[in-house]
Scaffold this active site. Structure first.
Site, short mmCIF file in Angstrom:
data_model
loop_
_atom_site.label_atom_id
_atom_site.label_comp_id
_atom_site.label_asym_id
_atom_site.label_seq_id
_atom_site.Cartn_x
_atom_site.Cartn_y
_atom_site.Cartn_z
N ASP A 1 -2.70 -2.30 -4.24
CA ASP A 1 -3.06 -3.05 -5.11
C ASP A 1 -3.94 -4.41 -4.48
OD1 ASP A 1 -1.38 -2.72 -6.82
OD2 ASP A 1 0.34 -4.28 -6.16
N HIS B 1 -5.57 3.15 -6.26
CA HIS B 1 -5.56 1.73 -6.83
C HIS B 1 -3.93 2.04 -6.63
CE1 HIS B 1 -4.87 -2.09 -8.18
NE2 HIS B 1 -5.89 -2.15 -9.50
#
Length: 258
Positions: free
Chosen positions: A233, A229
């Site tokens: 995104d 992450h």
């Protein structure tokens, strides 16, 4: 006045050794396997991945009927140079990484930066007698689909035979993991540190599927993408996985994007 007795009673209780808390004693008939060699290397790498990478897994079910038909047509046209489903999935991943290069990357924690690799050094997870290995095809984006198929077959065979040099087991930028060969549908794979993403593919099985409003039996598989992450995104990760899924369901889209 302060009652010192409770403190004295607490101090008198010996502390249990931290290393053995919650562990059952080893019995005479227990099998003890030293965590050494390749098994220790795998354990250390996977533990480091889980410790350092904030990973997320997303998945989607896809109709792979058209992909299987495409493979059959390719191999019927050139039976002397067959193309595997894994090679087609690798081709699709390469197409996706061209559109979403954020996933072909790693995080340099010391330099506090994200490095996107110019070339795709594609890792292929392979189960061997020595354990789980991930041989790497360097600059896989330069290979044709037939070349990918030949390289994949030769590389996985060499990995299982234990003849790959150590340099071929490092330096990957993205991993493809076909865990469907174990007869399972899905997984939440651990990223091959220090890469940023891994695509997992489950088994392809007959399932009921709605086609043009009608129920049919189709060849269905589950795709799962585990990603770091920190490098992107959900929009990028979802876009990549949707591109892969669309190319599996409609191989003509793959031709249009290569």
């Amino acid at each position: 006045l302060v009652d010192a007795a409770p403190a004295a009673r607490l101090a008198a209780v010996p502390e249990a050794p931290a290393a053995h808390v919650g562990l059952a004693p080893t019995g005479a008939e227990d099998v003890v396997i030293p965590l050494t060699g390749i098994r220790k290397t795998i354990a250390d790498k996977l533990s480091r991945s889980r410790r350092e990478i904030p990973e997320v897994t997303i998945w989607v079910d896809v109709d792979a009927t058209a992909l299987l038909e495409t493979r059959a047509a390719i191999n019927a046209a050139s039976p002397d140079a067959p193309v595997s489903i894994l090679a087609l999935l690798a081709r699709i991943c390469l197409s996706g990484l061209r559109r979403f290069p954020q996933l072909n990357a790693h995080v340099d924690t010391e330099g506090q930066r994200i490095v996107q690799s110019a070339g795709v050094h594609l890792g292929i997870a392979a189960q061997t007698d020595r354990g789980l290995l991930v041989p790497v095809l360097r600059d896989a984006q330069r290979l044709t689909t037939r070349e990918l198929a030949a390289e994949l077959a030769a590389t996985t065979a060499a990995a299982r035979a234990g003849t790959l040099p150590p340099a071929r087991l490092t330096g990957g930028t993205f991993t493809l993991n076909n865990y469907g060969v174990f007869g399972v549908d899905g997984s939440t794979p651990i990223i091959n540190h220090p890469e940023a993403a891994l695509l997992g593919v489950g088994r392809i099985v007959d399932k009921p599927w709605v086609v043009d409003g009608q129920l049919a039996v189709r060849k269905v598989t589950q795709l799962s993408l585990t990603f770091d992450h920190r490098v992107c995104d959900g929009g990028v990760a979802g876009g990549f996985l949707r591109h892969v899924a669309d190319c599996v369901e409609q191989p003509a889209l793959l031709v249009a994007n290569v």
